[in-house]
Scaffold this active site. Structure first.
Site, PDB file in Angstrom:
ATOM      1  N   GLU A 186      50.690  22.699   5.426  1.00  0.00           N
ATOM      2  CA  GLU A 186      51.211  24.017   5.011  1.00  0.00           C
ATOM      3  C   GLU A 186      51.110  25.098   6.082  1.00  0.00           C
ATOM      4  O   GLU A 186      50.545  26.159   5.855  1.00  0.00           O
ATOM      5  CB  GLU A 186      50.507  24.480   3.718  1.00  0.00           C
ATOM      6  CG  GLU A 186      50.670  23.491   2.580  1.00  0.00           C
ATOM      7  CD  GLU A 186      50.027  23.955   1.269  1.00  0.00           C
ATOM      8  OE1 GLU A 186      49.303  24.964   1.272  1.00  0.00           O
ATOM      9  OE2 GLU A 186      50.254  23.295   0.251  1.00  0.00           O
ATOM     10  N   ASN A 191      52.328  17.920   6.967  1.00  0.00           N
ATOM     11  CA  ASN A 191      52.610  17.953   5.523  1.00  0.00           C
ATOM     12  C   ASN A 191      52.894  19.375   5.044  1.00  0.00           C
ATOM     13  O   ASN A 191      52.196  20.311   5.438  1.00  0.00           O
ATOM     14  CB  ASN A 191      51.361  17.402   4.796  1.00  0.00           C
ATOM     15  CG  ASN A 191      51.592  17.080   3.338  1.00  0.00           C
ATOM     16  OD1 ASN A 191      52.520  16.339   3.001  1.00  0.00           O
ATOM     17  ND2 ASN A 191      50.754  17.619   2.453  1.00  0.00           N
ATOM     18  N   HIS A 231      56.364  19.346  -4.937  1.00  0.00           N
ATOM     19  CA  HIS A 231      55.946  19.902  -6.228  1.00  0.00           C
ATOM     20  C   HIS A 231      57.204  20.580  -6.761  1.00  0.00           C
ATOM     21  O   HIS A 231      57.476  21.745  -6.449  1.00  0.00           O
ATOM     22  CB  HIS A 231      54.810  20.908  -6.044  1.00  0.00           C
ATOM     23  CG  HIS A 231      53.561  20.288  -5.511  1.00  0.00           C
ATOM     24  ND1 HIS A 231      52.822  19.394  -6.263  1.00  0.00           N
ATOM     25  CD2 HIS A 231      52.937  20.381  -4.320  1.00  0.00           C
ATOM     26  CE1 HIS A 231      51.778  18.993  -5.548  1.00  0.00           C
ATOM     27  NE2 HIS A 231      51.825  19.565  -4.362  1.00  0.00           N
ATOM     28  N   GLU A 259      53.207  14.487  -2.536  1.00  0.00           N
ATOM     29  CA  GLU A 259      52.480  15.129  -3.654  1.00  0.00           C
ATOM     30  C   GLU A 259      53.414  15.332  -4.849  1.00  0.00           C
ATOM     31  O   GLU A 259      53.402  16.380  -5.498  1.00  0.00           O
ATOM     32  CB  GLU A 259      51.895  16.486  -3.203  1.00  0.00           C
ATOM     33  CG  GLU A 259      51.017  16.375  -1.966  1.00  0.00           C
ATOM     34  CD  GLU A 259      50.285  17.662  -1.588  1.00  0.00           C
ATOM     35  OE1 GLU A 259      50.283  18.620  -2.386  1.00  0.00           O
ATOM     36  OE2 GLU A 259      49.717  17.700  -0.490  1.00  0.00           O
ATOM     37  N   ASP A 268      55.352  15.868  -8.094  1.00  0.00           N
ATOM     38  CA  ASP A 268      55.283  16.121  -9.543  1.00  0.00           C
ATOM     39  C   ASP A 268      56.521  16.924  -9.918  1.00  0.00           C
ATOM     40  O   ASP A 268      57.084  17.628  -9.088  1.00  0.00           O
ATOM     41  CB  ASP A 268      53.971  16.789 -10.002  1.00  0.00           C
ATOM     42  CG  ASP A 268      53.492  17.967  -9.161  1.00  0.00           C
ATOM     43  OD1 ASP A 268      54.332  18.742  -8.651  1.00  0.00           O
ATOM     44  OD2 ASP A 268      52.265  18.129  -9.035  1.00  0.00           O
TER      45      ASP A 268
HETATM   46  C1  XIL Z   1      45.346  21.151  -5.119  1.00  0.00           C
HETATM   47  C2  XIL Z   1      44.523  20.301  -6.089  1.00  0.00           C
HETATM   48  O1  XIL Z   1      45.404  19.527  -6.869  1.00  0.00           O
HETATM   49  C3  XIL Z   1      43.669  21.174  -6.956  1.00  0.00           C
HETATM   50  O2  XIL Z   1      42.783  20.389  -7.757  1.00  0.00           O
HETATM   51  C4  XIL Z   1      42.859  22.149  -6.106  1.00  0.00           C
HETATM   52  O3  XIL Z   1      42.156  23.028  -6.932  1.00  0.00           O
HETATM   53  C5  XIL Z   1      43.742  22.912  -5.145  1.00  0.00           C
HETATM   54  O4  XIL Z   1      44.518  22.017  -4.381  1.00  0.00           O
HETATM   55  N1  XIL Z   1      49.208  21.375  -1.835  1.00  0.00           N
HETATM   56  C6  XIL Z   1      48.254  20.528  -1.310  1.00  0.00           C
HETATM   57  C7  XIL Z   1      47.184  20.008  -2.180  1.00  0.00           C
HETATM   58  O5  XIL Z   1      48.365  20.120  -0.146  1.00  0.00           O
HETATM   59  O6  XIL Z   1      45.985  19.793  -1.491  1.00  0.00           O
HETATM   60  C8  XIL Z   1      46.940  20.934  -3.362  1.00  0.00           C
HETATM   61  O7  XIL Z   1      46.010  20.305  -4.226  1.00  0.00           O
HETATM   62  C9  XIL Z   1      48.245  21.228  -4.066  1.00  0.00           C
HETATM   63  C10 XIL Z   1      49.214  21.914  -3.152  1.00  0.00           C
END
Ligand code: XIL
Length: 360
Positions: free
Chosen positions: A167, A208, A244, A272, A274
């Site tokens: 990020e 990422n 996401h 990641e 969802d």
């Molecule tokens: C999130 C986790 O799912 C949570 O449990 C935590 O509180 C915060 O981080 N991007 C990412 C992940 O790269 O590491 C994040 O994960 C979600 C967004």
């Protein structure tokens, strides 16, 4: 007589055809093709042409037998949802806490699962000893390098791949004004990759980020940064797209995200995934079969599109946790949601079959 008989038979056949047609066309007659039946003893990963992973919680792996059962049965790649982040692994300047991450790595290897490390460098999830650290740029460089190299060395030979930097861009495409950039300048990103590569030359190293599917500016900025790192010979092997996303994200933007990532020539990880449904954050929303079908359609399209990139670039798809009750989305969005392929009882949702269908 024979002619009459023939005439009656033709009429009967015609009527049969007409009635069949009208059934097909009439609303509410149900789907023409029944949804695919996936035998309960089948594993998702066995049906997929590329690795399929889950980000997992150590607590749930240790204490919820249904959860750990589904993870071991259905997936062949594993990411720690939180256990490998800076604050979890390196809580104070001179101490590392490997317990949770080691537990996951050993469990994965015992079950023939690949481990993807997440994440060596991020602007957040930092312990206070880092955010309040006082030192010149050499001291900051040493802090960053030591963390990366200690962690990569610890898991060397066990962790296949790392999210090295996570990020680093804003949605506008502007580089994030993170603590690392403030202390170490714009090119700290390249050095993170070099440090990781020195510690484990066999590890696959990823950049990422999120938002590839909804921000053209961000997607382009990431593409340009990756191409620049590549042209300088910086050891970068993969691009992670978090995804996401939502059930309303358009086909075109999903396709653009995946094709742009593939155009880097690097391995592509949907890292990641969802698909959230409550985009208006309605507190009383319930999960309906219509929403389930819309969600399944997005999962299918994402997998289908991903599956068209060259085989050597398909690093895999990882969902961000397993069952709806475990998802970070309700906490993040402040509203109920059902973003994952398994329901709150770890039963397969329509999205599960859609993932498998999408990869056919
Ligand atoms: C999130 C986790 O799912 C949570 O449990 C935590 O509180 C915060 O981080 N991007 C990412 C992940 O790269 O590491 C994040 O994960 C979600 C967004």
């Amino acid at each position: 007589m024979i002619l009459m008989k023939k005439y009656f038979i033709s009429i009967a056949v015609l009527l049969l055809i007409l009635s069949a047609c009208s059934k097909k066309d009439s609303p509410g007659a149900g789907p023409v093709t029944p949804p695919p039946v996936i035998p309960v003893d089948t594993s998702m990963y066995k049906m997929m042409p590329f690795p399929v992973g889950a980000a997992v919680s150590v607590n749930l792996m240790q204490n919820n037998i249904k959860y750990s059962g589904v993870v071991k049965k259905e997936y062949n790649s594993l990411t720690a949802e939180n256990a490998m982040k800076f604050g979890a692994l390196h809580p104070s300047a001179n101490s590392y806490n490997w317990n949770d991450a080691d537990y996951l790595v050993n469990l994965a290897l015992l079950n023939n699962m690949r481990v993807h490390g997440h994440t060596l460098n991020w602007y957040t999830s930092l312990p206070t000893w880092v955010t309040s650290f006082v030192g010149d740029s050499a001291a900051w460089e040493n802090l960053m390098k030591t963390h990366i190299q200690t962690v990569v060395t610890h898991f060397k030979g066990k962790v296949t791949s790392w999210d090295v930097v996570n990020e680093d861009f804003e949605d506008t495409g502007i580089p994030r004004n993170s603590i690392w950039r403030q202390k170490l300048g714009n090119d700290y990103v390249a050095r993170c990759f070099q440090y990781a590569n020195q510690a484990d030359p066999d590890a696959l190293l990823f950049y990422n980020d999120y938002g590839h599917e909804y921000s053209t500016a961000k997607r382009t900025a990431i593409y340009n940064m990756i191409m620049s790192l590549k042209s300088r010979g910086i050891p970068i092997h993969g691009i992670g797209m978090q995804f996401h996303t939502t059930h309303t994200q358009s086909d075109a933007t999903i396709r653009d995200a995946i094709t742009t990532a593939a155009a880097t020539g690097l391995k592509v990880h949907i890292s990641e995934l969802d698909v959230r449904l409550n985009i208006n954050r309605v507190q009383g929303l319930t999960f309906t079969s219509t929403l389930a079908q819309q969600q399944a359609a997005r999962y299918k399209f994402i997998v289908q599109t991903y599956n068209t990139i060259p085989a050597a670039q398909k690093f895999g798809i990882t969902t961000w946790n397993v069952g709806d009750a475990d998802s970070w989305v309700p906490g993040w969005q402040g509203a109920p949601d059902w973003p994952l392929p398994f329901d709150t009882n770890y039963l397969r949702k329509p999205a599960y079959a859609a993932i498998i269908e999408g990869a056919k």
